[in-house]
Design a protein around this motif. Structure first.
Motif, mmCIF file in Angstrom:
data_model
loop_
_atom_site.group_PDB
_atom_site.id
_atom_site.type_symbol
_atom_site.label_atom_id
_atom_site.label_comp_id
_atom_site.label_asym_id
_atom_site.label_seq_id
_atom_site.Cartn_x
_atom_site.Cartn_y
_atom_site.Cartn_z
ATOM 1 N N UNK A 279 0.803 -1.237 0.000
ATOM 2 C CA UNK A 279 0.000 0.000 0.000
ATOM 3 C C UNK A 279 0.829 1.277 0.000
ATOM 4 N N UNK A 280 2.061 1.198 0.536
ATOM 5 C CA UNK A 280 2.791 2.448 0.802
ATOM 6 C C UNK A 280 3.890 2.696 -0.225
ATOM 7 N N UNK A 281 3.847 3.841 -0.859
ATOM 8 C CA UNK A 281 4.953 4.244 -1.737
ATOM 9 C C UNK A 281 5.776 5.290 -1.009
ATOM 10 N N UNK A 282 7.080 5.158 -1.048
ATOM 11 C CA UNK A 282 7.967 6.143 -0.409
ATOM 12 C C UNK A 282 7.560 6.394 1.030
ATOM 13 N N UNK A 283 7.429 7.683 1.382
ATOM 14 C CA UNK A 283 7.080 8.039 2.761
ATOM 15 C C UNK A 283 5.584 7.840 3.039
ATOM 16 N N UNK A 284 4.793 7.616 2.012
ATOM 17 C CA UNK A 284 3.373 7.346 2.224
ATOM 18 C C UNK A 284 2.430 8.463 1.794
ATOM 19 N N UNK A 285 2.942 9.398 1.008
ATOM 20 C CA UNK A 285 2.066 10.469 0.499
ATOM 21 C C UNK A 285 0.895 9.910 -0.291
ATOM 22 N N UNK A 286 1.142 8.775 -0.961
ATOM 23 C CA UNK A 286 0.097 8.185 -1.810
ATOM 24 C C UNK A 286 -1.102 7.691 -1.007
ATOM 25 N N UNK A 287 -0.957 7.586 0.329
ATOM 26 C CA UNK A 287 -2.081 7.078 1.121
ATOM 27 C C UNK A 287 -3.244 8.079 1.162
ATOM 28 N N UNK A 288 -2.955 9.344 0.872
ATOM 29 C CA UNK A 288 -4.036 10.345 0.793
ATOM 30 C C UNK A 288 -4.263 11.061 2.107
ATOM 31 N N UNK A 289 -5.517 11.058 2.570
ATOM 32 C CA UNK A 289 -5.796 11.808 3.800
ATOM 33 C C UNK A 289 -5.994 10.905 5.009
ATOM 34 N N UNK A 290 -5.593 9.620 4.860
ATOM 35 C CA UNK A 290 -5.658 8.723 6.023
ATOM 36 C C UNK A 290 -4.582 7.654 5.849
ATOM 37 N N UNK A 291 -4.222 6.994 6.958
ATOM 38 C CA UNK A 291 -3.194 5.964 6.823
ATOM 39 C C UNK A 291 -3.821 4.639 6.375
ATOM 40 N N UNK A 292 -5.109 4.691 6.037
ATOM 41 C CA UNK A 292 -5.818 3.529 5.474
ATOM 42 C C UNK A 292 -5.686 2.286 6.339
ATOM 43 N N UNK A 293 -6.015 2.442 7.615
ATOM 44 C CA UNK A 293 -5.881 1.307 8.517
ATOM 45 C C UNK A 293 -6.975 0.257 8.325
ATOM 46 N N UNK A 294 -8.133 0.678 7.810
ATOM 47 C CA UNK A 294 -9.228 -0.285 7.596
ATOM 48 C C UNK A 294 -9.481 -1.090 8.855
ATOM 49 N N UNK A 295 -9.481 -2.441 8.710
ATOM 50 C CA UNK A 295 -9.740 -3.237 9.923
ATOM 51 C C UNK A 295 -8.460 -3.716 10.611
ATOM 52 N N UNK A 296 -7.340 -3.055 10.301
ATOM 53 C CA UNK A 296 -6.066 -3.421 10.975
ATOM 54 C C UNK A 296 -6.172 -3.434 12.506
ATOM 55 N N UNK A 297 -6.743 -2.364 13.111
ATOM 56 C CA UNK A 297 -6.771 -2.363 14.588
ATOM 57 C C UNK A 297 -7.489 -3.592 15.152
ATOM 58 N N UNK A 298 -8.575 -3.995 14.503
ATOM 59 C CA UNK A 298 -9.330 -5.148 15.000
ATOM 60 C C UNK A 298 -8.526 -6.438 14.858
ATOM 61 N N UNK A 299 -7.549 -6.459 13.961
ATOM 62 C CA UNK A 299 -6.761 -7.678 13.722
ATOM 63 C C UNK A 299 -5.432 -7.692 14.476
ATOM 64 N N UNK A 300 -5.295 -6.806 15.455
ATOM 65 C CA UNK A 300 -3.985 -6.652 16.097
ATOM 66 C C UNK A 300 -3.462 -7.988 16.662
ATOM 67 N N UNK A 301 -4.288 -8.668 17.422
ATOM 68 C CA UNK A 301 -3.826 -9.908 18.058
ATOM 69 C C UNK A 301 -3.565 -11.002 17.015
#
Ligand code: HEM
Length: 429
Positions: free
Chosen positions: A300-322
Motif C-alpha cells: 500500500x505504501x509508496x515512499x514516505x506514504x504520500x500516496x495514502x491520501x488523507x488517512x493511513x488507510x488502517x481499515x480493519x487493521x486495529x481489530x486484527x492486532x492480536x
C-alpha cells in the motif's frame, strides 16, 4: 548550484540557527530568509486582538495543507520552559505577560508563514494556589507510562510552543519575549516576560519533507549511511499526521468551566536509535512495524506514504492486532495505537516534530487532548502489553516501534483559553 540544492541548504542553515538560538543566530537567519521571500505577514492591529480565537490550539484552519488536505504543522519549532519568579502572580504581572503575547499577535499573522504558539502551565504552577483546579480539568503530574521506561519528569511552571515556517520568526518571538528586541516585524515590543518568568530550557525541532534527510549527517542514533530519504518528513522515514488519523480540535477541547475552549498538552522527549531500523530491518518489516502487516503485504505504501491520501488507510487493521501478532510475529504502531479511538476517531491531536538537540536523533512528542487520561489511554494502546501477553511478540521487540525509541522526559500542561492564558489562577473569573 541548482535551485533545489540552494533551497535545501537554506532550510538546513535555518534549522541549525533555530537549534542554536540567541541574537547572532537570529541575525544570520534573518539574513538568509529575507533574500528568499517577502517580510513575514503582519498580525492584527490592536482592535483585531479580540477577534482572535479563544482556542490557543486552533491551528488547523490557519495551517497550510498538502495536496490531500492534510494540515501541515509549521517547519520550525521551539519549546521554551519557564519557572515563575515570584510567589503568587499579581494583576500587574498578568497585564505585563498578556501585553508580551499581544505584541507577538500584532507582529505576526496567525499562520504557518507568520507565527503559531500556545502557552501552557504545569501542575507545579497551580500548586502554589490555595484553591485547586476544577474537578473536570485533568492535569496530573507526569508519570512513567510504559512497563519498560524510566523517564525524568519536568516540573516547569510554564511551557510555550512556538512554530513557524520561518526560523527567523520563531527566533524573533523568543528574543522579543525574553527582552532582547525592541521591535519585531515593525511592531514595538511593549512588554516582555522579564522579571516574571525565567527561561530555564529550550528545545528545538523541525518537520517537513526533506528536513530530516538534510539533517541526518553526524547525528547519534542514525547510521552513517544517511538512510533517511528526501521525501520523509520524519526521521523514521514515513509521513505522519494524516487528517483522518488525528483527533479534531473539537475532540481535544475542554468543554466546561473557566477553562472551556482550552486543552492540555503532553510533551515527551524521545530518543531514537535507528541503526537496526535502517540497517537490518527490510522495507517490508518497517512498513509492518510502523503501520500494519496488511500494508506491507498489499504494497500500500509508496515512499514516505504520500500516496495514502488523507488517512493511513488502517481499515480493519486495529481489530486484527492480536491475529497479526500471531500470524506475522509483528504488530504495527498505528494499528495498535488506533485501538484507543472513540467513535472511530483518535482522541489525541499530535503536533510532534523531529529534533537533533544534543546531536542525537529525537522526537519531541507534543499532543493535545481534552484530558491527560486520553493520552494515557492512547499510550497504553500503543504499549500493546495485552498483545505481547497473548502472543509471541515481545514487550518491546516486534511491537510496533517501541524498540527504537526511549522516552527520556515527560510533562503535562494545561493550555488555557486565550482569555486566561496569562498567569491564570486555578479558578479564573
Ligand atoms: C518515534 C515516535 C513516533 C513516530 C515516528 C510515530 C509515527 C507515526 C506514524 C508514521 C503514524 C501513522 C500515520 C498517521 O496516522 O499519522 C502514527 C500514528 C499514530 N501515532 Fe505515532 N509515532 C510516534 C510516537 C507516538 C506516540 C508516543 C504516541 C502516543 C501514544 C503515538 C500515537 C499515535 C496515534 C494515536 C496514531 C494514529 C492512530 C489512529 O489512526 O487512530 N505515536 N505515528
Amino acid at each position: 548550484m541548482t535551485r533545489s540544492s540552494r533551497t535545501i541548504s537554506r532550510r538546513s542553515f535555518v534549522r541549525s540557527a533555530v537549534a542554536i538560538g540567541g541574537a547572532s543566530a537570529l541575525s544570520a537567519c534573518l539574513d538568509r530568509e529575507s533574500g528568499d521571500a517577502d517580510a513575514p505577514p503582519r498580525g492584527v492591529d490592536a482592535g483585531g486582538l479580540e477577534e482572535l480565537p479563544e482556542r490557543q490550539h486552533a491551528w488547523t484552519a490557519a495551517q497550510r495543507t498538502d495536496e490531500h488536505g492534510n494540515p501541515l504543522v509549521p517547519e520550525h519549532h521551539v519549546t521554551l520552559h519557564f519557572s515563575y519568579i515570584g510567589g503568587s502572580p499579581t494583576d500587574e504581572e498578568r497585564t505585563q505577560v498578556e501585553t508580551a503575547f499581544e505584541t507577538l499577535e500584532r507582529a505576526y499573522a496567525r499562520s504557518n508563514e507568520g507565527l503559531l504558539f500556545t502557552v501552557g502551565y504545569g501542575p507545579t504552577y497551580f500548586d502554589r494556589f490555595d484553591e485547586s483546579l476544577p474537578e473536570h480539568v485533568d492535569l496530573p503530574e507526569p508519570t512513567a507510562l510504559a512497563p519498560i521506561e524510566t523517564p525524568e519528569f519536568d516540573s516547569y511552571d510554564a511551557m510555550f510552543h512556538l512554530a513557524s515556517d520561518r526560523g527567523s520568526v520563531v527566533l524573533s518571538a523568543e528574543e522579543a519575549l525574553t527582552g532582547e528586541l525592541e521591535s519585531i516585524n515593525g511592531v514595538d515590543v511593549e512588554a516582555t516576560l522579564e522579571g516574571v518568568l525565567e527561561a530555564e530550557e529550550r528545545r528545538t525541532g523541525f518537520t517537513g519533507a526533506g528536513l530530516p534527510a538534510e539533517n541526518q549527517d553526524g547525528v547519534r542514533g542514525i547510521p552513517n549511511s544517511e538512510p533517511v530519504s528526501e521525501d520523509a518528513p520524519m526521521f523514521m522515514g514515513f509521513k505522519s499526521g494524516f487528517k483522518k488519523n488525528q483527533a479534531s480540535e473539537d475532540r481535544v477541547t475542554i468543554q466546561e468551566g473557566p477553562f472551556a475552549e482550552g486543552t492540555t498538552t503532553h510533551l515527551s522527549r524521545i530518543r531514537l536509535s535507528l541503526d537496526q531500523w535502517y540497517e537490518q530491518d527490510s522495507r517490508t518489516i518497517r512498513e509492518r512495524k510502523m503501520f500494519c502487516p496488511a500494508h506491507a503485504e498489499e504494497g500500500k505504501i509508496e515512499g514516505a506514504g504520500d500516496n495514502l491520501g488523507d488517512s493511513s488507510q488502517l481499515g480493519d487493521c486495529p481489530a486484527h492486532t492480536l491475529e497479526d501478532a500471531r500470524e506475522y510475529g509483528t504488530v504495527g504502531h498505528s494499528q495498535k495505537s488506533a485501538r484507543a479511538r472513540e467513535n472511530d476517531e483518535p482522541i489525541i491531536l499530535r503536533r510532534d516534530f523531529n529534533s537533533t538537540d544534543d546531536d542525537e536523533a529525537g522526537l519531541h512528542f507534543l499532543s493535545h487532548q481534552r484530558r491527560i487520561e486520553d493520552f494515557v489511554k492512547t499510550r497504553e494502546a500503543m504499549n500493546g502489553t495485552d498483545v505481547a501477553e497473548q502472543s509471541a511478540i515481545g514487550a518491546r521487540t516486534n511491537n510496533g516501534i517501541l524498540q527504537y525509541m526511549t522516552v527520556r522526559r515527560r510533562a503535562n500542561y494545561l493550555v488555557p483559553p486565550r482569555r486566561h492564558r496569562s498567569l491564570p489562577t486555578p479558578r479564573p473569573k
